[in-house]
Design a protein around this motif. Structure first.
Motif, PDB file in Angstrom:
ATOM      1  N   LYS A  77       0.810  -1.214   0.000  1.00 21.07           N
ATOM      2  CA  LYS A  77       0.000   0.000   0.000  1.00 21.07           C
ATOM      3  C   LYS A  77       0.850   1.274   0.000  1.00 21.07           C
ATOM      4  O   LYS A  77       0.306   2.366   0.153  1.00 21.07           O
ATOM      5  CB  LYS A  77      -0.907   0.018   1.241  1.00 21.07           C
ATOM      6  CG  LYS A  77      -2.075  -0.933   1.173  1.00 21.07           C
ATOM      7  CD  LYS A  77      -2.929  -0.823   2.421  1.00 21.07           C
ATOM      8  CE  LYS A  77      -4.266  -1.501   2.218  1.00 21.07           C
ATOM      9  NZ  LYS A  77      -5.153  -0.761   1.316  1.00 21.07           N
ATOM     10  N   GLU A  80      -0.047   4.192  -2.292  1.00 19.17           N
ATOM     11  CA  GLU A  80      -1.321   4.781  -1.883  1.00 19.17           C
ATOM     12  C   GLU A  80      -1.173   5.574  -0.590  1.00 19.17           C
ATOM     13  O   GLU A  80      -1.773   6.651  -0.441  1.00 19.17           O
ATOM     14  CB  GLU A  80      -2.349   3.672  -1.702  1.00 19.17           C
ATOM     15  CG  GLU A  80      -3.738   4.158  -1.326  1.00 19.17           C
ATOM     16  CD  GLU A  80      -4.716   3.010  -1.163  1.00 19.17           C
ATOM     17  OE1 GLU A  80      -5.828   3.264  -0.662  1.00 19.17           O
ATOM     18  OE2 GLU A  80      -4.365   1.873  -1.526  1.00 19.17           O
ATOM     19  N   LEU A  81      -0.367   5.076   0.335  1.00 20.14           N
ATOM     20  CA  LEU A  81      -0.189   5.769   1.617  1.00 20.14           C
ATOM     21  C   LEU A  81       0.459   7.133   1.417  1.00 20.14           C
ATOM     22  O   LEU A  81       0.128   8.086   2.134  1.00 20.14           O
ATOM     23  CB  LEU A  81       0.675   4.918   2.557  1.00 20.14           C
ATOM     24  CG  LEU A  81       0.042   3.639   3.102  1.00 20.14           C
ATOM     25  CD1 LEU A  81       1.078   2.823   3.859  1.00 20.14           C
ATOM     26  CD2 LEU A  81      -1.128   3.968   4.025  1.00 20.14           C
ATOM     27  N   LEU A  84      -2.014  10.034   0.916  1.00 23.57           N
ATOM     28  CA  LEU A  84      -3.038  10.342   1.908  1.00 23.57           C
ATOM     29  C   LEU A  84      -2.698  11.613   2.674  1.00 23.57           C
ATOM     30  O   LEU A  84      -1.524  11.911   2.905  1.00 23.57           O
ATOM     31  CB  LEU A  84      -3.187   9.167   2.892  1.00 23.57           C
ATOM     32  CG  LEU A  84      -3.651   7.837   2.313  1.00 23.57           C
ATOM     33  CD1 LEU A  84      -3.684   6.774   3.399  1.00 23.57           C
ATOM     34  CD2 LEU A  84      -5.036   7.978   1.683  1.00 23.57           C
ATOM     35  N   ARG A  87      -3.280  14.147   8.786  1.00 17.86           N
ATOM     36  CA  ARG A  87      -4.125  14.935   9.691  1.00 17.86           C
ATOM     37  C   ARG A  87      -4.282  14.153  10.987  1.00 17.86           C
ATOM     38  O   ARG A  87      -5.194  13.332  11.134  1.00 17.86           O
ATOM     39  CB  ARG A  87      -5.493  15.205   9.063  1.00 17.86           C
ATOM     40  CG  ARG A  87      -5.417  16.076   7.805  1.00 17.86           C
ATOM     41  CD  ARG A  87      -6.753  16.152   7.098  1.00 17.86           C
ATOM     42  NE  ARG A  87      -6.665  16.905   5.863  1.00 17.86           N
ATOM     43  CZ  ARG A  87      -7.611  16.929   4.926  1.00 17.86           C
ATOM     44  NH1 ARG A  87      -8.707  16.201   5.091  1.00 17.86           N
ATOM     45  NH2 ARG A  87      -7.463  17.663   3.828  1.00 17.86           N
ATOM     46  N   SER A  89      -5.072  12.849  14.678  1.00 15.19           N
ATOM     47  CA  SER A  89      -6.314  12.887  15.445  1.00 15.19           C
ATOM     48  C   SER A  89      -6.018  12.607  16.908  1.00 15.19           C
ATOM     49  O   SER A  89      -5.268  11.682  17.244  1.00 15.19           O
ATOM     50  CB  SER A  89      -7.299  11.842  14.899  1.00 15.19           C
ATOM     51  OG  SER A  89      -8.417  11.702  15.757  1.00 15.19           O
ATOM     52  N   PRO A 133      -6.847   9.637  10.628  1.00 18.33           N
ATOM     53  CA  PRO A 133      -7.805   8.545  10.353  1.00 18.33           C
ATOM     54  C   PRO A 133      -7.588   7.851   9.019  1.00 18.33           C
ATOM     55  O   PRO A 133      -7.817   6.645   8.906  1.00 18.33           O
ATOM     56  CB  PRO A 133      -9.165   9.259  10.392  1.00 18.33           C
ATOM     57  CG  PRO A 133      -8.928  10.510  11.176  1.00 18.33           C
ATOM     58  CD  PRO A 133      -7.524  10.915  10.891  1.00 18.33           C
ATOM     59  N   ALA A 134      -7.168   8.600   7.990  1.00 15.53           N
ATOM     60  CA  ALA A 134      -6.987   7.982   6.678  1.00 15.53           C
ATOM     61  C   ALA A 134      -5.906   6.904   6.741  1.00 15.53           C
ATOM     62  O   ALA A 134      -6.074   5.790   6.215  1.00 15.53           O
ATOM     63  CB  ALA A 134      -6.615   9.040   5.644  1.00 15.53           C
ATOM     64  N   TYR A 135      -4.806   7.199   7.399  1.00 13.62           N
ATOM     65  CA  TYR A 135      -3.745   6.209   7.559  1.00 13.62           C
ATOM     66  C   TYR A 135      -4.193   5.075   8.478  1.00 13.62           C
ATOM     67  O   TYR A 135      -3.853   3.907   8.249  1.00 13.62           O
ATOM     68  CB  TYR A 135      -2.490   6.872   8.133  1.00 13.62           C
ATOM     69  CG  TYR A 135      -1.702   7.654   7.124  1.00 13.62           C
ATOM     70  CD1 TYR A 135      -0.672   7.061   6.409  1.00 13.62           C
ATOM     71  CD2 TYR A 135      -1.988   8.996   6.873  1.00 13.62           C
ATOM     72  CE1 TYR A 135       0.062   7.784   5.470  1.00 13.62           C
ATOM     73  CE2 TYR A 135      -1.262   9.720   5.949  1.00 13.62           C
ATOM     74  CZ  TYR A 135      -0.238   9.110   5.246  1.00 13.62           C
ATOM     75  OH  TYR A 135       0.470   9.820   4.324  1.00 13.62           O
ATOM     76  N   ARG A 137      -7.138   3.854   8.883  1.00 15.26           N
ATOM     77  CA  ARG A 137      -8.021   2.929   8.162  1.00 15.26           C
ATOM     78  C   ARG A 137      -7.216   2.002   7.255  1.00 15.26           C
ATOM     79  O   ARG A 137      -7.472   0.800   7.197  1.00 15.26           O
ATOM     80  CB  ARG A 137      -9.046   3.717   7.339  1.00 15.26           C
ATOM     81  CG  ARG A 137     -10.211   4.266   8.146  1.00 15.26           C
ATOM     82  CD  ARG A 137     -11.318   4.765   7.234  1.00 15.26           C
ATOM     83  NE  ARG A 137     -10.868   5.877   6.418  1.00 15.26           N
ATOM     84  CZ  ARG A 137     -10.964   7.165   6.776  1.00 15.26           C
ATOM     85  NH1 ARG A 137     -11.482   7.477   7.961  1.00 15.26           N
ATOM     86  NH2 ARG A 137     -10.556   8.118   5.983  1.00 15.26           N
ATOM     87  N   GLU A 138      -6.265   2.568   6.522  1.00 12.64           N
ATOM     88  CA  GLU A 138      -5.502   1.754   5.578  1.00 12.64           C
ATOM     89  C   GLU A 138      -4.561   0.780   6.275  1.00 12.64           C
ATOM     90  O   GLU A 138      -4.247  -0.280   5.744  1.00 12.64           O
ATOM     91  CB  GLU A 138      -4.697   2.676   4.640  1.00 12.64           C
ATOM     92  CG  GLU A 138      -5.552   3.496   3.699  1.00 12.64           C
ATOM     93  CD  GLU A 138      -6.372   2.638   2.752  1.00 12.64           C
ATOM     94  OE1 GLU A 138      -5.894   1.557   2.347  1.00 12.64           O
ATOM     95  OE2 GLU A 138      -7.505   3.040   2.430  1.00 12.64           O
TER      96      GLU A 138
END
Length: 305
Positions: A77, A80-81, A84, A87, A89, A133-135, A137-138
């Protein structure tokens, strides 16, 4: 409009400038690398324990491969990473708090398993806190997949007793059906003069852990609804149970028909390889039935006709 004396940027320069603007900041990655090093140092007591358990516990010897597989999934990935948004959290602090509490429990009680569980929470918390959160999730599956590297030696007798009891009763079915004299005493299985003790190594836990990890990995790599991935993961339980029954019954028939020494010697070790091959082939075709072919698979038999 650019000034009259200002040279217009070339097309290649424009694309390079746009690519630079879309690159994620380097600082979070540097901080993540430094924190990963600090994490390895902070959990320095966990690594010798893992290594020892992987070497000495037959139910956990597959743990060698789990970290490498997890890193491989991240590598898959990687492109793709890099796209991203970073951000961070503050929800990651909640996971870090749980991990810190488990770490303190391990320090106070000496429970190595508490360190291992703490490591997963802290790793997930750092990803969510620093990268967002995007990271999270992946990377949720590669991080969660690391749970299979933790040894299953804790509470072994209590954990495996129901499995051993069920394996004993079901394994007795085929010899009984064939008219052989079968007697069950707890987790002992007597066929004629031969007695087979279904002890912890024969409980099937080793197969179950391996097939659970394999089914989870196959589901993750498949493109199908989550419900079918869950169904595939649950298939690991009957596959492991059936594989273990196959191993027990083959040992019984070999001991009664050929040689007890052969059944308890060479075959006792080699039969595990048979079960692993049988189980993973079965899981592969179950995945194919539930999720269809993966990229790179050949066409299904029905497609070639």
């Amino acid at each position: 409009m650019p000034a009259a004396d200002e040279p217009l940027p070339l097309v290649g320069q424009e694309s390079e400038q746009a690519q630079e603007r879309t690159q994620p900041p380097v600082l979070p990655w540097v901080l993540t690398g430094l924190l990963a090093l600090l994490l390895a140092v902070a959990y320095r007591q966990m690594w010798p324990w893992l290594w020892l358990e992987w070497r000495t516990d037959l139910n956990s010897d597959g743990g060698y491969f789990i970290p490498a597989l997890s890193v491989f999934l991240v590598w898959m990935k990687w492109d793709e990473l890099k796209t991203l948004p970073v951000r961070g959290s503050n929800w990651g602090l909640a996971l870090l708090t749980v991990g810190a509490v488990l770490y303190l429990i391990g320090s106070w009680t000496g429970l190595d398993y508490s360190y291992g569980t703490s490591f997963l929470f802290v790793l997930g918390g750092l990803i969510l806190w620093l990268l967002g959160p995007a990271y999270a999730r992946e990377l949720a599956f590669p991080v969660g997949f690391l749970i299979f590297m933790l040894p299953a030696s804790w509470g072994m007798d209590a954990l495996t007793f129901p499995m051993r009891l069920a394996a004993t009763k079901v394994a007795a079915f085929v010899p009984t059906l064939l008219g052989l004299p079968v007697q069950i005493i707890g987790t002992e299985l007597k066929v004629g003069s031969y007695t087979l003790m279904i002890d912890v190594p024969c409980s099937g836990l080793r197969f179950l852990l391996a097939f659970m990890a394999g089914a989870a990995l196959l589901g993750y790599l498949s493109e199908c609804p989550l419900s079918r991935k869950v169904a595939l993961f649950l298939c690991a339980f009957p596959v492991a149970f059936l594989g273990n029954i196959l191993r027990i019954d083959l040992s019984l028939f070999l001991a009664r028909g050929i040689s007890e020494a052969l059944a308890e010697g060479f075959f006792h070790s080699f039969s595990g390889v048979i079960v692993f091959i049988f189980g993973f082939i079965l899981l592969y075709y179950l995945r194919k039935a539930l999720c269809g072919p993966m990229p790179g698979d050949g066409p299904l038999p029905s497609d070639s006709s």
